[in-house]
Design an enzyme around this catalytic site. Structure first.
Site, PDB file in Angstrom:
ATOM      1  N   SER A  53      -5.258   2.669 -20.031  1.00  0.00           N
ATOM      2  CA  SER A  53      -5.017   1.466 -19.240  1.00  0.00           C
ATOM      3  C   SER A  53      -6.047   0.381 -19.560  1.00  0.00           C
ATOM      4  CB  SER A  53      -4.988   1.830 -17.752  1.00  0.00           C
ATOM      5  OG  SER A  53      -4.403   0.798 -16.994  1.00  0.00           O
TER       6      SER A  53
ATOM      7  N   ASP B 286       6.861   2.835 -16.968  1.00  0.00           N
ATOM      8  CA  ASP B 286       5.590   2.325 -16.444  1.00  0.00           C
ATOM      9  C   ASP B 286       5.841   1.097 -15.571  1.00  0.00           C
ATOM     10  OD1 ASP B 286       2.970   1.204 -16.116  1.00  0.00           O
ATOM     11  OD2 ASP B 286       2.319   2.303 -17.903  1.00  0.00           O
TER      12      ASP B 286
ATOM     13  N   HIS C 282       3.004   4.915 -15.045  1.00  0.00           N
ATOM     14  CA  HIS C 282       1.604   4.677 -15.357  1.00  0.00           C
ATOM     15  C   HIS C 282       0.762   5.904 -15.010  1.00  0.00           C
ATOM     16  CE1 HIS C 282      -1.206   1.683 -16.714  1.00  0.00           C
ATOM     17  NE2 HIS C 282      -2.013   1.888 -15.690  1.00  0.00           N
TER      18      HIS C 282
END
Length: 256
Positions: free
Chosen positions: A120, A200, A232
């Site tokens: 991320s 996601d 995610h």
């Protein structure tokens, strides 16, 4: 001989901020490449102890498994957006790279062979550091942000990107571009392996798709892996262990 762990090693000290620390996981054999692991958390939370929620129960930990596979690991803290705005985070990653290059011999790993592996926000920093400075031989990016202006709601002052930059990306396009890895892709960049879940909800998969396209256009070796149905931080991923193993194999293939 088992994996050796050194926790809380200071790699940098910026005036006015807390000391910046890393944890080292060292394999039995000397001369190994080193993984520089960068945690996620939207640049606003997370610590060097975090590998991601789906790995929280792993024993041995993912860090220890990487070391058992023959690579050293340096998992680092960096300044969060509530402490300092961009480019402080990039400066911290560069400081960590410099520390690894300087101190590898002291700890028995090869500081000239660094794989930046991030998730991320950490994937964003790994890519940005690899594309804008020396010292990184390869990048593993999990569900990263690579084009800040293309994130949802670029005018939202409460977004993670706005907190990183100090203003919404749409209001500071030049700064947003400077902070976006996709704007720094160039021929001769190190190889990348990019992963993203097709479901996601927080970082669109288009971020990794666009990054992969830019790398290919520049002639940079890149593998782009889609994980069907994964959200995610690998929520609902069908086999997060396979993602980890294939990422590790890519990292093990690094060359200086």
């Amino acid at each position: 001989m088992s994996v050796r762990v050194l926790k809380g090693v200071e790699y940098a000290a910026e005036v006015g901020y807390r000391p910046l620390l890393l944890d080292l996981y060292l394999p039995p054999a000397d001369g190994a490449p080193v993984v520089l692991f960068l945690h996620g958390g939207g640049w606003q939370r997370g610590t060097r102890r975090d590998f991601g929620r789906e790995f929280a129960g792993w024993r041995p930990s993912p860090f220890e498994r990487i070391a058992e596979a023959g690579l050293a690991v340096a998992s680092v803290d960096y300044r969060l957006s509530g402490e300092a705005r961009y480019p402080a985070q990039l400066e911290d990653v560069r400081a960590a790279v410099a520390w690894l290059r300087e101190h590898g011999g002291e700890h028995g790993f090869d500081g000239s062979r660094i794989v930046a592996w991030g998730e991320s926000a950490g994937a964003h920093l790994a890519a940005l550091a690899a594309l804008t400075g020396p010292g990184i031989a390869a990048v593993v990016g999990w569900y990263g942000v690579y084009d800040l202006s293309a994130m949802p709601e670029p005018g939202d002052p409460s977004s993670r990107e706005a907190r990183l930059l100090g203003a919404p990306a749409g209001d500071v396009p030049d700064l947003a571009s400077e902070a976006s890895p996709v704007a720094h892709v160039h021929a001769g960049a190190p190889p990348f392996q990019l992963w993203h879940g097709t479901a996601d909800r927080f970082v669109p998969m288009a971020q990794s798709e666009r990054m992969a396209e830019a790398l290919r256009a520049a002639g940079v070796p890149v593998e782009f892996r889609q994980v069907e149905g994964a959200d995610h931080i690998w929520r609902d991923a069908p086999d997060v262990g396979a993602v980890f193993r294939e990422s590790l194999e890519f990292a093990r293939g690094v060359r200086a």
